[in-house]
Design a protein around this motif. Sequence first.
Motif, PDB file in Angstrom:
ATOM      1  N   LEU A 443       0.835  -1.201   0.000  1.00 34.15           N
ATOM      2  CA  LEU A 443       0.000   0.000   0.000  1.00 34.15           C
ATOM      3  C   LEU A 443       0.868   1.248   0.000  1.00 34.15           C
ATOM      4  O   LEU A 443       0.582   2.223  -0.703  1.00 34.15           O
ATOM      5  CB  LEU A 443      -0.915   0.001   1.227  1.00 34.15           C
ATOM      6  N   LYS A 444       1.900   1.215   0.794  1.00 37.06           N
ATOM      7  CA  LYS A 444       2.784   2.379   0.932  1.00 37.06           C
ATOM      8  C   LYS A 444       3.506   2.667  -0.376  1.00 37.06           C
ATOM      9  O   LYS A 444       3.732   3.832  -0.738  1.00 37.06           O
ATOM     10  CB  LYS A 444       3.799   2.106   2.052  1.00 37.06           C
ATOM     11  N   ALA A 445       3.865   1.613  -1.102  1.00 40.03           N
ATOM     12  CA  ALA A 445       4.616   1.781  -2.346  1.00 40.03           C
ATOM     13  C   ALA A 445       3.725   2.214  -3.505  1.00 40.03           C
ATOM     14  O   ALA A 445       4.218   2.709  -4.517  1.00 40.03           O
ATOM     15  CB  ALA A 445       5.326   0.478  -2.699  1.00 40.03           C
ATOM     16  N   ALA A 446       2.426   2.030  -3.366  1.00 42.60           N
ATOM     17  CA  ALA A 446       1.507   2.381  -4.456  1.00 42.60           C
ATOM     18  C   ALA A 446       1.387   3.897  -4.591  1.00 42.60           C
ATOM     19  O   ALA A 446       1.425   4.632  -3.609  1.00 42.60           O
ATOM     20  CB  ALA A 446       0.137   1.772  -4.191  1.00 42.60           C
ATOM     21  N   SER A 447       1.215   4.347  -5.824  1.00 41.37           N
ATOM     22  CA  SER A 447       1.046   5.787  -6.042  1.00 41.37           C
ATOM     23  C   SER A 447      -0.405   6.220  -5.838  1.00 41.37           C
ATOM     24  O   SER A 447      -0.681   7.359  -5.452  1.00 41.37           O
ATOM     25  CB  SER A 447       1.509   6.165  -7.454  1.00 41.37           C
ATOM     26  N   LYS A 448      -1.344   5.289  -6.075  1.00 40.98           N
ATOM     27  CA  LYS A 448      -2.765   5.593  -5.872  1.00 40.98           C
ATOM     28  C   LYS A 448      -3.442   4.417  -5.164  1.00 40.98           C
ATOM     29  O   LYS A 448      -4.235   3.681  -5.762  1.00 40.98           O
ATOM     30  CB  LYS A 448      -3.462   5.887  -7.204  1.00 40.98           C
ATOM     31  N   PRO A 449      -3.138   4.227  -3.875  1.00 42.53           N
ATOM     32  CA  PRO A 449      -3.787   3.127  -3.148  1.00 42.53           C
ATOM     33  C   PRO A 449      -5.258   3.438  -2.890  1.00 42.53           C
ATOM     34  O   PRO A 449      -5.660   4.590  -2.752  1.00 42.53           O
ATOM     35  CB  PRO A 449      -2.990   3.049  -1.840  1.00 42.53           C
ATOM     36  N   LEU A 450      -6.056   2.377  -2.838  1.00 45.42           N
ATOM     37  CA  LEU A 450      -7.503   2.501  -2.639  1.00 45.42           C
ATOM     38  C   LEU A 450      -7.910   1.694  -1.406  1.00 45.42           C
ATOM     39  O   LEU A 450      -7.545   0.521  -1.284  1.00 45.42           O
ATOM     40  CB  LEU A 450      -8.236   1.976  -3.878  1.00 45.42           C
ATOM     41  N   VAL A 451      -8.618   2.342  -0.488  1.00 42.29           N
ATOM     42  CA  VAL A 451      -9.112   1.676   0.717  1.00 42.29           C
ATOM     43  C   VAL A 451     -10.632   1.712   0.674  1.00 42.29           C
ATOM     44  O   VAL A 451     -11.227   2.794   0.713  1.00 42.29           O
ATOM     45  CB  VAL A 451      -8.592   2.356   1.999  1.00 42.29           C
ATOM     46  N   ASN A 485      -7.967  10.805  -3.836  1.00 40.42           N
ATOM     47  CA  ASN A 485      -8.567  10.468  -2.547  1.00 40.42           C
ATOM     48  C   ASN A 485      -9.065   9.032  -2.636  1.00 40.42           C
ATOM     49  O   ASN A 485     -10.114   8.762  -3.189  1.00 40.42           O
ATOM     50  CB  ASN A 485      -9.720  11.419  -2.202  1.00 40.42           C
ATOM     51  N   GLY A 486      -8.265   8.111  -2.102  1.00 40.04           N
ATOM     52  CA  GLY A 486      -8.578   6.698  -2.203  1.00 40.04           C
ATOM     53  C   GLY A 486      -9.395   6.155  -1.047  1.00 40.04           C
ATOM     54  O   GLY A 486      -9.701   4.963  -1.009  1.00 40.04           O
ATOM     55  N   PHE A 487      -9.746   7.020  -0.073  1.00 46.15           N
ATOM     56  CA  PHE A 487     -10.576   6.563   1.040  1.00 46.15           C
ATOM     57  C   PHE A 487     -12.022   6.507   0.560  1.00 46.15           C
ATOM     58  O   PHE A 487     -12.635   7.529   0.258  1.00 46.15           O
ATOM     59  CB  PHE A 487     -10.448   7.505   2.230  1.00 46.15           C
ATOM     60  N   SER A 488     -12.592   5.291   0.495  1.00 52.52           N
ATOM     61  CA  SER A 488     -13.889   5.114  -0.161  1.00 52.52           C
ATOM     62  C   SER A 488     -14.806   4.227   0.667  1.00 52.52           C
ATOM     63  O   SER A 488     -14.436   3.103   1.018  1.00 52.52           O
ATOM     64  CB  SER A 488     -13.697   4.496  -1.550  1.00 52.52           C
ATOM     65  N   VAL A 489     -15.998   4.744   0.954  1.00 52.05           N
ATOM     66  CA  VAL A 489     -17.017   3.980   1.678  1.00 52.05           C
ATOM     67  C   VAL A 489     -17.971   3.374   0.658  1.00 52.05           C
ATOM     68  O   VAL A 489     -18.528   4.081  -0.185  1.00 52.05           O
ATOM     69  CB  VAL A 489     -17.788   4.874   2.669  1.00 52.05           C
ATOM     70  N   LEU A 490     -18.141   2.056   0.736  1.00 55.33           N
ATOM     71  CA  LEU A 490     -19.044   1.361  -0.174  1.00 55.33           C
ATOM     72  C   LEU A 490     -20.383   1.148   0.518  1.00 55.33           C
ATOM     73  O   LEU A 490     -20.478   0.399   1.496  1.00 55.33           O
ATOM     74  CB  LEU A 490     -18.451   0.014  -0.603  1.00 55.33           C
ATOM     75  N   HIS A 491     -21.407   1.820   0.018  1.00 54.18           N
ATOM     76  CA  HIS A 491     -22.747   1.694   0.593  1.00 54.18           C
ATOM     77  C   HIS A 491     -23.504   0.543  -0.060  1.00 54.18           C
ATOM     78  O   HIS A 491     -23.165   0.105  -1.172  1.00 54.18           O
ATOM     79  CB  HIS A 491     -23.526   2.997   0.399  1.00 54.18           C
ATOM     80  N   THR A 492     -24.534   0.084   0.616  1.00 55.17           N
ATOM     81  CA  THR A 492     -25.396  -0.959   0.061  1.00 55.17           C
ATOM     82  C   THR A 492     -26.814  -0.458  -0.181  1.00 55.17           C
ATOM     83  O   THR A 492     -27.588  -1.124  -0.860  1.00 55.17           O
ATOM     84  CB  THR A 492     -25.459  -2.173   1.014  1.00 55.17           C
ATOM     85  N   ALA A 493     -27.170   0.696   0.369  1.00 53.29           N
ATOM     86  CA  ALA A 493     -28.528   1.239   0.255  1.00 53.29           C
ATOM     87  C   ALA A 493     -28.541   2.426  -0.705  1.00 53.29           C
ATOM     88  O   ALA A 493     -27.735   3.355  -0.571  1.00 53.29           O
ATOM     89  CB  ALA A 493     -29.047   1.675   1.622  1.00 53.29           C
ATOM     90  N   ALA A 494     -29.476   2.411  -1.658  1.00 54.21           N
ATOM     91  CA  ALA A 494     -29.560   3.471  -2.657  1.00 54.21           C
ATOM     92  C   ALA A 494     -29.879   4.823  -2.036  1.00 54.21           C
ATOM     93  O   ALA A 494     -29.491   5.869  -2.571  1.00 54.21           O
ATOM     94  CB  ALA A 494     -30.619   3.128  -3.703  1.00 54.21           C
ATOM     95  N   SER A 495     -30.571   4.825  -0.904  1.00 54.93           N
ATOM     96  CA  SER A 495     -30.999   6.089  -0.295  1.00 54.93           C
ATOM     97  C   SER A 495     -29.974   6.691   0.646  1.00 54.93           C
ATOM     98  O   SER A 495     -30.110   7.842   1.051  1.00 54.93           O
ATOM     99  CB  SER A 495     -32.296   5.855   0.497  1.00 54.93           C
TER     100      SER A 495
END
Length: 693
Positions: A443-451, A485-495
């Motif tokens: 992760l540290k070595a990546a130029s665009k890490p995604l979490v 900005n690779g910090f990403s929350v994956l939602h499950t609800a459309a609303s």
Amino acid sequence: MAKLKVDGVEIEVPDHFTLLQAAEAAGAEVPRFCFHERLSIAGNCRMCLIEVKGGPPKPAASCAMGVRDIRGGPNGEPAEIFTNTPMVKKAREGVMEFLLINHPLDCPICDQGGECDLQDQAMAYGIAGSRYTENKRAVEDKYIGPLVKTVMNRCIHCTRCVRFTTEVAGISELGLIGRGEDAEITTYLEQAMTSELQGNVVDLCPVGALTSKPFAFTARPWELNKTESVDVMDAVGSAIRVDTRGREVMRVMPRVNEAINEEWISDKTRFIWDGLRTQRLDRPYVRTNGRLQPASWQEAFSAIRNAVAGVSGSKIGAIAGDLASVEEMFALKSLMASLGSTNIDCRQDGAALDPSNGRASYLFNATIQGIEEADALLIVGSNPRFEAAVLNARIRKRYRRGGFPIGVIGEGGELRYSYDYLGAGPDSLTDLANGNGSFFEKLKAASKPLVIVGQGALARPDGAAVLAAAAKLAVDVGAVSEDWNGFSVLHTAASRVGGLDIGFVPADRSLDAASILASSEVLFLLGADELDFSGKGAKFTVYIGSHGDAGAHAADVILPGATYTEKSGIWVNTEGRVQQGNRAGFAPGDAREDWAILRALSDVLGHKLPFDSLGALRARLFEAFPHLAEIDEIAAGDAQDVARLGGALGTLGHGAFVSTVKDFYLTNPIARASAVMAECSALARNNFKAAAE
């Protein structure tokens, strides 16, 4: 870039283009069956034949030859190809004649009729008769599940379905066996397909060999009204087209949207439509002597008015469900405010997401298309295969390009790509954050890490602490910077994102949906069915929704609402993209659009809402939240919010992260009303048991 001439027209195209793509860039029409822009090249249908100047004296397959493969003239003239010469015409007619040798005369009874590539191209490139009198070959139909119907006599062996399941869906469930006229597409073991994306082979098949089983023999394409809309079965917001005949939805098809779903949709999105017409609420109900009895709107509103009278605002609560649009949540929030209540929540599962932490704290900040730019991925408390099947296909697409290490903290399981399993819960997250293990270095070595942080990590007592720990880790490994900005929350609800955007959360941050459910005397449920109603403390419950699901069974008054295909509404997907769905039909019986129900109810309660139309409601909404007026745009979150979130570390628990999606096919009231989804769910459970044994 490369220069070449197509039918005498000089063009410049990228040097990785095939000749077929170059010809289309020049405006020439080149027929094809096996070629597809999103699949690998097979080159086996030979319909795309062209003539190459200076090449061999025979036609060339334009899909399998690149612009780099042809040479220009001896004096530096650009290479030249022709798509309409007599040789090309004769060659294409010959290929079409061969394709039709064994193809049955099924057009009058074929579900592909009217939208069949073979029909269209036979009209354009076929000849008037046939020189073949031999019997056509016969191929046995295959059972590949409850979703895709097979009529394998029609198959022309383009192998699009084989390449899709292997490359995009990530599981080799279809293949080509045999040689020559004995070749056939099969599942090898004659069992049902298991991919959550298998329905896309129906769109890919250029003939009627693979068609929609639930849609079989129900309608012709030209009978259907087509409405562009967005999907609400998950938080991805896939672009869809809803086909209706009269009041009924007959099928759901994908639309191309490169930023979200490309041209794929999940099986739940595609085959949910039979649930739109069953177990529907089509009239108001009022509970009398312990039983729900049909009532008029006036009787239902009077019962609510009597229940609300004399109850303080602090004892009134409202919970919005996973399918609610922004407009109806805004209307309900306004009504609750007029009643003096701030006990509102759109987080049915209790996810620890708070809009006061900034929009970046709950968005999929990298965007769905941005997954293809990432060069390392950490998944925390999520199973994207079941929570967002189309997004998972995008992850696999990036994985297939290589140089993409993937780590998982949580349930694990078959995700359709390889990954490093790092652990099950917060201890593993803490260990990784402390720099232990080789994956931290990746992760540290990546130029665009995604979490990616899933709801399985957030819908738990220590969810806020897990979110903060994941944010701190994202900052520490360089996933949050000025240009990424690779910090990403994956939602499950459309609303969910729309609800958070408009602040549909309790003013008292110590409250959540479960607390509101337990402590309210009067409770409003806006399509909220995913709650544990055994903990309900309300003396009086009002349910506004479309189906007779758990929320309706727990209600004292039911107000029948509209589904997502029966109203125009705004939804915000997991990446924060504002999208508008359009009404394809009308709700059954006395059911009405949810915002209109709330507007009429507010008048009866003596707190009339300040709008009389959907346009007026949206004007108020856009005035309060201007970014919601920008359809198909993303108002990006501030990366500094992620850094601040990471600085608010709390105490982590020890239990394993568990995905909030228990059954991919039965996640909402519409899905649970669908017979097709019930069959798929039963099949998936049986497959799981068989695999376990």
